[in-house]
Motif scaffolding. Structure first.
Motif, PDB file in Angstrom:
ATOM      1  N   GLY A  18     -32.416 -34.798  22.119  1.00 41.67           N
ATOM      2  CA  GLY A  18     -33.042 -35.893  21.377  1.00 41.67           C
ATOM      3  C   GLY A  18     -34.210 -35.403  20.540  1.00 41.67           C
ATOM      4  O   GLY A  18     -34.363 -35.771  19.369  1.00 41.67           O
ATOM      5  N   LEU A  19     -35.034 -34.555  21.149  1.00 43.16           N
ATOM      6  CA  LEU A  19     -36.201 -34.007  20.440  1.00 43.16           C
ATOM      7  C   LEU A  19     -35.745 -33.161  19.255  1.00 43.16           C
ATOM      8  O   LEU A  19     -36.299 -33.245  18.152  1.00 43.16           O
ATOM      9  N   ARG A  20     -34.705 -32.382  19.483  1.00 40.93           N
ATOM     10  CA  ARG A  20     -34.194 -31.518  18.419  1.00 40.93           C
ATOM     11  C   ARG A  20     -33.705 -32.356  17.246  1.00 40.93           C
ATOM     12  O   ARG A  20     -34.060 -32.099  16.089  1.00 40.93           O
TER      13      ARG A  20
ATOM     14  N   ASN B 139     -36.974 -34.991  10.688  1.00 42.87           N
ATOM     15  CA  ASN B 139     -38.293 -35.289  10.120  1.00 42.87           C
ATOM     16  C   ASN B 139     -38.986 -34.125   9.438  1.00 42.87           C
ATOM     17  O   ASN B 139     -39.921 -34.347   8.685  1.00 42.87           O
ATOM     18  N   HIS B 140     -38.598 -32.872   9.746  1.00 47.07           N
ATOM     19  CA  HIS B 140     -39.455 -31.775   9.315  1.00 47.07           C
ATOM     20  C   HIS B 140     -38.867 -30.866   8.231  1.00 47.07           C
ATOM     21  O   HIS B 140     -39.357 -29.765   8.018  1.00 47.07           O
ATOM     22  N   GLY B 141     -37.818 -31.336   7.555  1.00 45.88           N
ATOM     23  CA  GLY B 141     -37.254 -30.614   6.414  1.00 45.88           C
ATOM     24  C   GLY B 141     -37.059 -29.134   6.687  1.00 45.88           C
ATOM     25  O   GLY B 141     -36.483 -28.757   7.709  1.00 45.88           O
ATOM     26  N   GLU B 142     -37.543 -28.310   5.761  1.00 45.63           N
ATOM     27  CA  GLU B 142     -37.352 -26.856   5.856  1.00 45.63           C
ATOM     28  C   GLU B 142     -37.982 -26.252   7.097  1.00 45.63           C
ATOM     29  O   GLU B 142     -37.534 -25.232   7.590  1.00 45.63           O
ATOM     30  N   GLU B 143     -39.044 -26.892   7.567  1.00 50.15           N
ATOM     31  CA  GLU B 143     -39.787 -26.358   8.709  1.00 50.15           C
ATOM     32  C   GLU B 143     -39.117 -26.683  10.049  1.00 50.15           C
ATOM     33  O   GLU B 143     -39.599 -26.246  11.086  1.00 50.15           O
ATOM     34  N   SER B 144     -38.053 -27.517  10.010  1.00 52.74           N
ATOM     35  CA  SER B 144     -37.630 -28.155  11.255  1.00 52.74           C
ATOM     36  C   SER B 144     -37.224 -27.160  12.345  1.00 52.74           C
ATOM     37  O   SER B 144     -37.596 -27.345  13.504  1.00 52.74           O
ATOM     38  N   ALA B 145     -36.494 -26.100  11.969  1.00 56.41           N
ATOM     39  CA  ALA B 145     -36.054 -25.165  13.010  1.00 56.41           C
ATOM     40  C   ALA B 145     -37.247 -24.463  13.650  1.00 56.41           C
ATOM     41  O   ALA B 145     -37.320 -24.334  14.879  1.00 56.41           O
TER      42      ALA B 145
END
Ligand code: HEM
Length: 200
Positions: free
Chosen positions: A155-157, A163-169
């Motif tokens: 769920g968190l992933r 929500n975090h675009g390019e930064e998400s990973a």
């Protein structure tokens, strides 16, 4: 001195019996601990765990949950800590009153967590992950705790990926790397707690 921000102030009346100091301190942090218990009950699936395991996770994980929730008490830029009463003290002052390396580590942790810019929904889900990832020694139904942890992490992933675009990973990875950091802060803090005597 009692240099924990869960207290109202680091200063304690030297004429007070230590039992009273503890009583006042516990009045200060008990509402926060109760909120963690209420929060746990609202994690879907937590109440389905055996009661023994609910208690075990709460015992092991409450500090870590509080650390995340109260990270904003630490202001790394201004080098201050706000105590639960709302009073603010500089790191130098707290140092002089006996705080050590742990204070700096918590400050650094808070700064890095804030840099991830989580919204309140992400923060809640991360906090749920923290609680079910608590130390498992003594847990009876490991499979169920792990299944719940997996569900929460997925769920968190998903949320972070949305929500975090390019930064998400990287944001997601950094969040998971916070778990061992929290464990280490927890261990260091427990040592402070166990060795605590009201300083002269
Ligand atoms: C230190 C108790 C939660 C941050 C301490 C000390 C005690 C204590 C007895 C030693 C004080 C001294 O030596 O003067 C507790 C209890 C908690 C709790 C019973 C349960 C609610 C927290 C949380 C945080 C925190 C959630 C962070 C948000 C600190 C810090 C110190 C400290 C920064 C000083 C560390 C140092 O000496 O470098 N705590 N604490 N505590 N606690 Fe807590």
């Amino acid at each position: 001195y009692l240099v924990c921000p869960m207290n109202a102030s680091p200063y304690v009346d030297p004429h007070k019996p230590s039992q009273e100091i503890w009583e006042e301190f516990s009045m200060s942090f008990t509402p926060a601990v109760r909120d963690v218990v209420d929060f746990a009950k609202r994690i879907s699936g937590f109440c389905d765990l055996p009661e023994h395991d609910q208690v075990g996770l709460l015992k092991a994980g409450t500090f870590e949950v509080l650390m995340v929730r109260f990270a904003s008490l630490f202001n790394a830029v201004e080098r201050t800590v706000t105590f639960l009463s709302g009073k603010r003290y500089s790191l130098d002052t707290l140092r002089a009153l006996g705080a050590g390396e742990l204070l700096n580590s918590m400050c650094e942790f808070s700064e890095k967590l804030a840099a991830l810019r989580l919204d309140s929904e992400e923060m809640n889900l991360f906090t749920a992950v923290v609680l079910v990832s608590a130390d498992r020694s003594g847990i009876q139904d490991l499979n169920s705790v792990e299944a719940l942890q997996d569900k929460l992490i997925r769920g968190l992933r998903n949320l972070v990926m949305q929500n975090h675009g390019e930064e998400s990973a990287t944001t997601f990875t950094k969040l998971l790397l916070k778990l061992p950091e929290l464990r280490s802060l927890n261990n260091m803090h427990s040592e402070e707690l166990l060795s605590f005597k009201v300083h002269p």
